[in-house]
Design a protein around this motif. Structure first.
Motif, PDB file in Angstrom:
ATOM      1  N   GLY A 126       1.244  -1.202   0.150  1.00  0.00           N
ATOM      2  CA  GLY A 126      -0.068  -0.057  -0.049  1.00  0.00           C
ATOM      3  C   GLY A 126       0.645   0.910   0.482  1.00  0.00           C
ATOM      4  O   GLY A 126       0.195   2.525  -0.904  1.00  0.00           O
ATOM      5  N   LEU A 127       2.436   1.410   0.908  1.00  0.00           N
ATOM      6  CA  LEU A 127       3.020   2.752   0.629  1.00  0.00           C
ATOM      7  C   LEU A 127       3.336   2.641  -0.360  1.00  0.00           C
ATOM      8  O   LEU A 127       3.542   3.293  -0.770  1.00  0.00           O
ATOM      9  N   GLY A 128       3.842   1.700  -0.877  1.00  0.00           N
ATOM     10  CA  GLY A 128       4.682   2.011  -2.665  1.00  0.00           C
ATOM     11  C   GLY A 128       3.465   2.498  -3.382  1.00  0.00           C
ATOM     12  O   GLY A 128       3.673   3.022  -4.011  1.00  0.00           O
ATOM     13  N   ALA A 138      10.683   5.982  -8.298  1.00  0.00           N
ATOM     14  CA  ALA A 138      11.442   5.257  -7.342  1.00  0.00           C
ATOM     15  C   ALA A 138      11.191   5.128  -6.521  1.00  0.00           C
ATOM     16  O   ALA A 138      12.016   4.518  -5.750  1.00  0.00           O
ATOM     17  N   MET A 139      10.713   5.720  -5.296  1.00  0.00           N
ATOM     18  CA  MET A 139      10.833   5.551  -4.399  1.00  0.00           C
ATOM     19  C   MET A 139       9.416   4.291  -4.152  1.00  0.00           C
ATOM     20  O   MET A 139       9.474   3.186  -3.359  1.00  0.00           O
ATOM     21  N   ALA A 140       7.734   4.741  -4.912  1.00  0.00           N
ATOM     22  CA  ALA A 140       7.531   3.310  -4.870  1.00  0.00           C
ATOM     23  C   ALA A 140       8.058   1.861  -5.005  1.00  0.00           C
ATOM     24  O   ALA A 140       8.025   0.666  -4.366  1.00  0.00           O
ATOM     25  N   LEU A 141       9.150   2.162  -5.924  1.00  0.00           N
ATOM     26  CA  LEU A 141      10.268   0.946  -6.615  1.00  0.00           C
ATOM     27  C   LEU A 141      10.799   0.368  -5.269  1.00  0.00           C
ATOM     28  O   LEU A 141      11.316  -0.927  -5.174  1.00  0.00           O
ATOM     29  N   ASP A 142      11.666   1.177  -4.573  1.00  0.00           N
ATOM     30  CA  ASP A 142      12.838   1.040  -3.819  1.00  0.00           C
ATOM     31  C   ASP A 142      11.468   0.606  -2.765  1.00  0.00           C
ATOM     32  O   ASP A 142      11.879  -0.442  -2.079  1.00  0.00           O
ATOM     33  N   VAL A 143      10.206   0.254  -2.009  1.00  0.00           N
ATOM     34  CA  VAL A 143       9.229   0.531  -1.202  1.00  0.00           C
ATOM     35  C   VAL A 143       9.467  -0.868  -1.918  1.00  0.00           C
ATOM     36  O   VAL A 143       9.409  -1.760  -0.624  1.00  0.00           O
ATOM     37  N   VAL A 144       8.248  -1.509  -2.908  1.00  0.00           N
ATOM     38  CA  VAL A 144       8.508  -2.625  -3.851  1.00  0.00           C
ATOM     39  C   VAL A 144       9.454  -3.388  -3.532  1.00  0.00           C
ATOM     40  O   VAL A 144       9.194  -5.279  -3.063  1.00  0.00           O
ATOM     41  N   THR A 145      10.550  -3.162  -3.676  1.00  0.00           N
ATOM     42  CA  THR A 145      11.618  -3.983  -3.860  1.00  0.00           C
ATOM     43  C   THR A 145      11.431  -4.406  -2.249  1.00  0.00           C
ATOM     44  O   THR A 145      12.003  -5.952  -2.456  1.00  0.00           O
ATOM     45  N   ALA A 146      12.378  -3.974  -1.446  1.00  0.00           N
ATOM     46  CA  ALA A 146      11.905  -3.947  -0.555  1.00  0.00           C
ATOM     47  C   ALA A 146      11.416  -5.617   0.001  1.00  0.00           C
ATOM     48  O   ALA A 146      11.772  -5.952   1.069  1.00  0.00           O
ATOM     49  N   LEU A 161       1.939 -10.653  -6.178  1.00  0.00           N
ATOM     50  CA  LEU A 161       0.696  -9.441  -5.749  1.00  0.00           C
ATOM     51  C   LEU A 161       1.809  -7.999  -5.976  1.00  0.00           C
ATOM     52  O   LEU A 161       2.321  -7.485  -6.658  1.00  0.00           O
ATOM     53  N   LEU A 162       3.028  -8.386  -5.113  1.00  0.00           N
ATOM     54  CA  LEU A 162       3.912  -7.933  -5.327  1.00  0.00           C
ATOM     55  C   LEU A 162       5.314  -7.803  -6.881  1.00  0.00           C
ATOM     56  O   LEU A 162       5.706  -6.894  -6.693  1.00  0.00           O
ATOM     57  N   ARG A 163       5.304  -8.511  -7.184  1.00  0.00           N
ATOM     58  CA  ARG A 163       6.285  -9.492  -8.570  1.00  0.00           C
ATOM     59  C   ARG A 163       5.407  -8.240  -8.938  1.00  0.00           C
ATOM     60  O   ARG A 163       5.951  -7.745 -10.588  1.00  0.00           O
ATOM     61  N   SER A 164       4.158  -8.958  -9.242  1.00  0.00           N
ATOM     62  CA  SER A 164       2.933  -7.956 -10.301  1.00  0.00           C
ATOM     63  C   SER A 164       2.963  -6.425 -10.485  1.00  0.00           C
ATOM     64  O   SER A 164       3.134  -5.833 -11.454  1.00  0.00           O
ATOM     65  N   CYS A 165       3.178  -5.956  -9.533  1.00  0.00           N
ATOM     66  CA  CYS A 165       3.447  -4.708  -9.232  1.00  0.00           C
ATOM     67  C   CYS A 165       5.321  -3.994  -8.860  1.00  0.00           C
ATOM     68  O   CYS A 165       5.094  -3.027  -9.661  1.00  0.00           O
TER      69      CYS A 165
END
Length: 202
Positions: A126-128, A138-146, A161-165
Motif C-alpha cells: 500500500g505504501l508503494g 523511484a520511491m515506489a520501486l524501493d519500497v516494493v523491491t524491499a 501481488l508484489l512481483r506484478s506491481c
C-alpha cells in the motif's frame, strides 16, 4: 455468513448482514467489546468496497479510535484498522493522508508482526502504491523491491501481488515503455486488508 459474503464480493449482502450483526453486538456486548470492534471494522471495509466511501470512511475512523483506546497503539487489531484507513485515503486520492498513515503503520507492523508477515507486506505494498500514485516511481520501486526481498515464498498471494506491481513499476520507470498502471493492484491490496479481521480477535 457475513464474512463469506465479503470474501465472495457480494457486498450488498455483506453490508446488510454486518449491519444487523453490529446492532446485535452493540446491544448485547457493548460498543467497545472485541467482537463488536471486529464486526464494525469489517462493516466499514464492506461499505467502502461497495461504493459507500464517505459512510465507510467515517465508520472506519471511529473504529480505529475505539481500537486505540481498547487495545493500545500497536496491537495487531489497531494496526489492521489503521492500515484500512490508509487504504481508504489512498483509493479516494487523499495521498498525503494515506502516505502519513502508511509511513506510520509500516514500521509498526514490521516491529510487531515481522517484515515478512502477510499483513506487513500488505501495508508495504500500500505504501508503494501511494508513492506511485503520487508520481514518485523511484520511491515506489524501493519500497516494493524491499518488501519482495523480505517476502516468504509461502505467502503466495502477497508475493504474486508484489512481483506484478514491481514489474508494472519497472515498466513505468523506463522512458517510452508502455505499462499498465500499478493502481490496478489497489483493490487487491484492500481485499487483503479486509480479510485481516475475518478470523476474529487474535
Amino acid at each position: 455468513m457475513a464474512a463469506g459474503y465479503l470474501a465472495d464480493g457480494r457486498l450488498d449482502r455483506a453490508v446488510r448482514a454486518l449491519e444487523s450483526l453490529l446492532d446485535d453486538c452493540r446491544a448485547q456486548l457493548g460498543e467497545e467489546d472485541v467482537d463488536t470492534l471486529v464486526v464494525e471494522g469489517n462493516l466499514a471495509v464492506a461499505l467502502v468496497m461497495g461504493g459507500h466511501e464517505d459512510e465507510g470512511a467515517m465508520l472506519m475512523s471511529a473504529n480505529l479510535a475505539r481500537r486505540e483506546r481498547v487495545f493500545g497503539d500497536e496491537h495487531p487489531q489497531t494496526l489492521t484498522a489503521r492500515d484500512a484507513v490508509a487504504a481508504t485515503h489512498r483509493l479516494a486520492g487523499r495521498l498525503p493522508e494515506a502516505l502519513w498513515l502508511y509511513s506510520r503503520v509500516a514500521p509498526q507492523r514490521n516491529r510487531v508482526l515481522g517484515p515478512s508477515h502477510p499483513h506487513t507486506l500488505t501495508t508495504r505494498l500500500g505504501l508503494g502504491l501511494t508513492f506511485a500514485a503520487a508520481g514518485d516511481t523511484a520511491m515506489a520501486l524501493d519500497v516494493v523491491t524491499a518488501a519482495l526481498q523480505d517476502c516468504d515464498e509461502v505467502v503466495v498471494e502477497q508475493a504474486e501481488l508484489l512481483r506484478s506491481c514491481l514489474a508494472e513499476l519497472q515498466g513505468a520507470a523506463v522512458p517510452g515503455q508502455r505499462s499498465g498502471s500499478p493502481q490496478r493492484f489497489a483493490r487487491a491490496a484492500v481485499d487483503v486488508v479486509a480479510g485481516a479481521d475475518r478470523g476474529g480477535p487474535p
